[in-house]
Design an enzyme around this catalytic site. Structure first.
Site, PDB file in Angstrom:
ATOM      1  N   ASN A 162       9.474  14.970   1.322  1.00 52.62           N
ATOM      2  CA  ASN A 162      10.520  15.253   0.345  1.00 52.62           C
ATOM      3  C   ASN A 162       9.855  15.360  -1.012  1.00 52.62           C
ATOM      4  O   ASN A 162       9.533  14.350  -1.637  1.00 52.62           O
ATOM      5  CB  ASN A 162      11.568  14.135   0.344  1.00 52.62           C
ATOM      6  CG  ASN A 162      12.719  14.413  -0.618  1.00 52.62           C
ATOM      7  OD1 ASN A 162      12.518  14.852  -1.745  1.00 52.62           O
ATOM      8  ND2 ASN A 162      13.933  14.133  -0.177  1.00 52.62           N
ATOM      9  N   GLY A 164      12.462   1.667  -2.852  1.00 48.52           N
ATOM     10  CA  GLY A 164      12.657   2.686  -3.869  1.00 48.52           C
ATOM     11  C   GLY A 164      11.866   3.941  -3.618  1.00 48.52           C
ATOM     12  O   GLY A 164      12.041   4.949  -4.312  1.00 48.52           O
ATOM     13  N   GLY A 218       7.953  -3.848  -5.681  1.00 46.35           N
ATOM     14  CA  GLY A 218       7.040  -4.742  -4.980  1.00 46.35           C
ATOM     15  C   GLY A 218       5.602  -4.507  -5.390  1.00 46.35           C
ATOM     16  O   GLY A 218       4.885  -5.420  -5.754  1.00 46.35           O
ATOM     17  N   PHE A 219       5.148  -3.238  -5.262  1.00 44.37           N
ATOM     18  CA  PHE A 219       3.805  -2.822  -5.671  1.00 44.37           C
ATOM     19  C   PHE A 219       2.700  -3.624  -4.986  1.00 44.37           C
ATOM     20  O   PHE A 219       1.585  -3.716  -5.492  1.00 44.37           O
ATOM     21  CB  PHE A 219       3.650  -2.904  -7.195  1.00 44.37           C
ATOM     22  CG  PHE A 219       4.815  -2.355  -7.945  1.00 44.37           C
ATOM     23  CD1 PHE A 219       5.192  -1.027  -7.802  1.00 44.37           C
ATOM     24  CD2 PHE A 219       5.576  -3.168  -8.771  1.00 44.37           C
ATOM     25  CE1 PHE A 219       6.290  -0.522  -8.482  1.00 44.37           C
ATOM     26  CE2 PHE A 219       6.669  -2.668  -9.449  1.00 44.37           C
ATOM     27  CZ  PHE A 219       7.030  -1.341  -9.301  1.00 44.37           C
ATOM     28  N   ALA A 225       5.435   5.682   5.536  1.00 38.61           N
ATOM     29  CA  ALA A 225       6.117   6.958   5.764  1.00 38.61           C
ATOM     30  C   ALA A 225       5.546   7.687   6.980  1.00 38.61           C
ATOM     31  O   ALA A 225       6.291   8.136   7.855  1.00 38.61           O
ATOM     32  CB  ALA A 225       6.028   7.833   4.515  1.00 38.61           C
ATOM     33  N   VAL A 253       1.297   8.848  -0.240  1.00 38.68           N
ATOM     34  CA  VAL A 253       1.573   9.319  -1.599  1.00 38.68           C
ATOM     35  C   VAL A 253       1.750   8.180  -2.601  1.00 38.68           C
ATOM     36  O   VAL A 253       1.599   8.384  -3.806  1.00 38.68           O
ATOM     37  CB  VAL A 253       2.832  10.220  -1.642  1.00 38.68           C
ATOM     38  CG1 VAL A 253       2.697  11.380  -0.670  1.00 38.68           C
ATOM     39  CG2 VAL A 253       4.106   9.431  -1.356  1.00 38.68           C
ATOM     40  N   GLY A 254       2.091   6.974  -2.157  1.00 35.05           N
ATOM     41  CA  GLY A 254       2.495   5.925  -3.080  1.00 35.05           C
ATOM     42  C   GLY A 254       1.354   5.288  -3.845  1.00 35.05           C
ATOM     43  O   GLY A 254       1.474   5.004  -5.035  1.00 35.05           O
ATOM     44  N   GLU A 255       0.237   5.041  -3.178  1.00 37.46           N
ATOM     45  CA  GLU A 255      -0.873   4.333  -3.815  1.00 37.46           C
ATOM     46  C   GLU A 255      -1.724   5.246  -4.696  1.00 37.46           C
ATOM     47  O   GLU A 255      -2.185   4.845  -5.761  1.00 37.46           O
ATOM     48  CB  GLU A 255      -1.772   3.698  -2.741  1.00 37.46           C
ATOM     49  CG  GLU A 255      -1.071   2.812  -1.729  1.00 37.46           C
ATOM     50  CD  GLU A 255      -0.956   1.365  -2.171  1.00 37.46           C
ATOM     51  OE1 GLU A 255      -1.259   1.062  -3.346  1.00 37.46           O
ATOM     52  OE2 GLU A 255      -0.563   0.540  -1.335  1.00 37.46           O
ATOM     53  N   GLN A 259       7.192   9.278  -6.927  1.00 38.26           N
ATOM     54  CA  GLN A 259       6.154   8.303  -6.620  1.00 38.26           C
ATOM     55  C   GLN A 259       4.883   8.581  -7.420  1.00 38.26           C
ATOM     56  O   GLN A 259       4.266   7.666  -7.975  1.00 38.26           O
ATOM     57  CB  GLN A 259       5.836   8.339  -5.128  1.00 38.26           C
ATOM     58  CG  GLN A 259       6.861   7.649  -4.254  1.00 38.26           C
ATOM     59  CD  GLN A 259       6.759   6.148  -4.370  1.00 38.26           C
ATOM     60  OE1 GLN A 259       5.806   5.530  -3.922  1.00 38.26           O
ATOM     61  NE2 GLN A 259       7.738   5.541  -4.998  1.00 38.26           N
TER      62      GLN A 259
END
Length: 762
Positions: free
Chosen positions: A655, A472, A244-245, A515, A727-729, A662
């Site tokens: 995790n 994901g 998606g991003f 999260a 953590v994702g961005e 990521q």
């Protein structure tokens, strides 16, 4: 509901929070048993295909559909002549627009590639063939192709995105050392592996939509407003998402077309957006420009930052790619001035793409800091440490946690930065020039409420239930770990149900907020369910724990026992059997106590309850420092990233295995941004030229070296209940400048406009 197949493994200890549990759904994806939105089978399914404008601006005068309607299998052709009966909906924040109709197939053309008609047929092939026979007559008007168009103008100043303190202009003029440069980034696109699309099905007044969604509740609300129906009558189902991003957080015009067609035909309709249409059906990262001036003392102490940035937006909606977003918080500076403008161009409205705002902002300031270091003759690492911000100078608040100094020092140590030769072109391997560069990054902690349901079943299984999604990043897995830890059971005793707007409410999977938000809700619900079970076990006449005198119970290694061993230990299933209970169900949310049902719906379906990084006593952000090594062929100018070490402060890692994945994913996207990605626009007609994954270049395995990632974070319980930060961005932020700075170190040539291609170096 979507039920995850339990994953079998030998060691339950990795199933607690902080363990390196493998992704639950990983085996399903690689074996093909994970069902994506467009893969659900339907009886009597019709297929819709979009027709796009071929001019950048103007008006549709006539749409001739006679030949298309005569084709075999064609059921319906929708054009701007058709009133679909839609209404304008509220924005992401829930702010209601002025009353008025919504036209997903508009008569006014605002960009090349805009959807203006659609054909629905018995098969996709028939619809595609018929779409080619539709003839559109236009009245063309003037247009602005992109940010570099001579007619673009300077745009509109966004006061809300401007900030200042001290006297930056005077301090810059008085600084003994100054640099000034302009940096630019092109349009970038999401190019997710899974293209967009949906299947819509009406059952009376009930609407079900199978669509990849980063926000099932918010999208259900937006569809309900478009079609003027109760929110609870719309259901979004999205158990798996193929990337998606930032592009799959809201319904788009094609979705409205498919739903309207399904209502008109009284049968389910599928609309799969083609790969070229993925470049115009929604917006990627806007093109940006920014001019940065830095003033410093001769020993490298920053005196002033003056920043002027601009990004392109569409002619019909404002979307700022905030070029000053990171500039204001990375370094200590007493005099600061930043302004941002948006420039309307004839393109689809830009959108959120990983690290929005912070990404191009970090590119500008981190390249400028490097240029200042060379003007001073100072090591770029030393300059960054010398100007380390002890608090947030923009808000005046202390950092909640900020381990950026540790990221810089530990990253440098792992990279071997001390062996770097300072002068450009001074490190080489034969005809290969070697360069080392640094880029820092940040992303704010964004907090949002969520809710979750926990069910303890008589079988001993524990169910975690939420409308949150997993594209994901590992939501299924970390939620199972959270519940497993609370109940002291192996993680394969937990089943997780996600991706359905009928399930308990959740924040959007965007802005790195999911999260922290959903983990807090699951933990709260799980503890409440465990406490309810303990209460029953200590009071129920059938319980073997009733007469032990214990006032609590321990849940360890899959068994339940009194603290001093006064009674036999039982499994969860055995205790439920003794209590004669089929299930225990508990639902909790992270809203303030006493929140009304209306406030709860508002929290899950809008951004109204979202809290930014400085809403509270602290300024809260994730941080990173990237160290890049590039190898540049001296004769041909080709650039290869040969090594990267990146250190992150993202608080507690729920995790580490999933977090590291990521981070690496963000770094890979940053490598693409630095060296490959560029949306090319034909200035003659405003058309995106490279609208496919053959010509729009993204990194492949051969472009990516070994990526070493390091965590230097500490738990931050102001940021989230369990101490994690996003953590994702953040992974992508700072990668491009690290590579650009390494290229300068290797070649002595400063490339200030991305991507860095060989023709710019030669």
């Amino acid at each position: 509901m979507t039920m995850m197949e339990p994953r079998k493994h030998g060691d339950a200890s990795d199933g607690t929070v902080g363990g390196r549990q493998s992704r639950f759904e990983g085996s399903m994806k690689v074996t093909g048993t994970a069902t994506y939105a467009l893969e659900y089978p339907f009886e009597n399914l019709a297929y819709a295909v979009l027709i796009q404008s071929t001019i950048p601006a103007g008006r549709v005068l006539k749409v001739d559909i006679s030949d298309a309607l005569a084709m075999p299998g064609v059921l319906l052709v929708l054009t701007p002549e058709d009133d679909l009966g839609l209404k304008l909906g509220a924005d992401w924040g829930g702010n209601k627009p002025a009353e008025g109709p919504y036209y997903p197939l508009p008569r006014e053309v605002q960009f090349n590639g805009q959807s203006i008609a659609a054909v629905v047929a018995e098969s996709r092939e028939q619809a595609t063939e018929a779409a080619g026979l539709v003839r559109v007559t236009y009245e063309e008007s003037k247009y602005v192709a992109n940010l570099n168009d001579p007619n673009a103008g300077e745009g509109k100043l966004m006061d809300a995105l401007s900030s200042a303190w001290g006297d930056a202009k005077a301090a810059l003029a008085a600084s003994p050392v100054r640099i000034e440069a302009e940096y630019s980034t092109p349009r970038e696109y999401h190019v997710a592996m899974e293209p967009h699309g949906l299947t819509a099905k009406w059952d009376g007044e009930q609407l079900t939509i199978w669509e990849p969604s980063q926000w099932s509740h918010g999208m259900a609300r937006m569809y309900s407003e478009w079609f003027d129906m109760p929110y609870e009558n719309v259901r979004i189902i999205s158990p798996f998402i193929g990337g998606g991003f930032g592009s799959k957080g809201q319904p788009l015009a094609y979705g409205a077309v498919a739903v309207a067609a399904a209502r008109k035909l009284g049968r389910p309709v599928k609309l799969a957006v083609t790969r070229p249409q993925n470049f115009t059906s929604y917006g990627g990262r806007a093109g940006t420009k920014q001019k940065i001036a830095l003033g410093a003392t001769e020993d490298g102490i920053l005196q002033a930052i003056v920043h002027r940035g601009a990004s392109e937006t569409s002619v019909y909606a404002d979307w700022p790619e905030q070029t000053g977003a990171a500039t204001s918080i990375l370094y200590k500076v007493e005099n600061f001035s930043s302004q941002h403008r948006i420039v309307p161009v004839n393109s689809v409205t830009p959108g959120a793409l990983r690290g929005p705002g912070k990404n191009p902002s970090a590119y500008g300031i981190e390249c400028a800091i490097e240029e200042l270091a060379y003007k001073l003759g100072m090591d770029p690492l030393e300059l960054r440490l010398k100007n380390y911000a002890d608090h947030d100078y923009q808000s005046g608040k202390p950092w909640s946690t900020r381990q950026l100094r540790e990221a810089l020092t530990k990253g440098a140590e792992a990279f071997g930065w001390s062996r770097r030769s300072h002068a450009p072109r001074s490190m080489r391997d034969g005809k290969t020039l070697i360069g080392w560069g640094i880029g820092c990054g940040t992303f704010p902690v964004i907090r949002a409420p969520s809710e979750a349901m926990i069910r303890i079943l008589s079988s001993g299984k524990v169910e975690v239930i939420s409308g949150a999604i997993d594209m994901g990043q590992g939501t299924y897995t970390i939620l199972a770990q959270s519940a497993a830890e609370v109940f002291g059971i192996p993680v394969d005793q937990v089943e997780v149900h996600l991706g359905d707007s009928r399930l308990p409410g959740s924040a959007i999977a965007g802005g790195s907020m999911l999260a922290g938000s959903i983990m807090g809700a699951v933990h709260k619900a799980a503890v409440a369910a465990r406490d309810e079970l303990i209460g029953l076990a200590l009071s129920d006449a059938n319980s073997p724990f009733r007469d032990t005198g214990a006032n609590t119970l321990n849940f360890v290694e899959g068994r339940i026992a009194a603290p001093r061993g006064e009674a036999p230990s039982l499994t969860l299933a055995e205790l439920m059997s003794a209590l004669k209970r089929e299930e225990i169900e508990v639902r909790r949310n992270t809203l303030p106590e006493g929140a009304s049902a209306q406030e709860q719906v508002q929290a899950w379906t809008t951004m109204a309850k979202v809290q930014g990084p400085t809403m509270g006593d602290y300024s809260m952000h994730s941080w990173c420092a990237h160290f890049a090594e590039v190898r540049v062929d001296e004769d041909f100018g080709t650039v290869r990233v040969s090594r990267m070490v990146s250190a992150f402060d993202c608080g507690r890692l729920y995790n580490p295995r999933l977090v590291e994945s990521q981070w690496r994913g963000g770094i890979i996207m940053g490598i693409g941004q630095a060296l490959l990605e560029e949306g090319l626009v034909d200035m003659r007609n405003g058309r995106t030229v490279n609208n496919n994954v053959g010509d729009y270049l993204v990194p492949t395995n051969s472009d990516i070296p070994d990526l070493q990632v390091i965590s230097v974070g500490v738990p931050d319980h102001n940021a989230s209940a369990l101490g994690g930060k996003g953590v994702g961005e953040v992974g992508i932020v700072g990668v491009a400048p690290a590579i650009a700075n390494a290229v300068f170190h290797a070649t002595g040539k400063r490339i200030r406009d991305l991507p860095i291609t060989l023709e710019k170096l030669l």
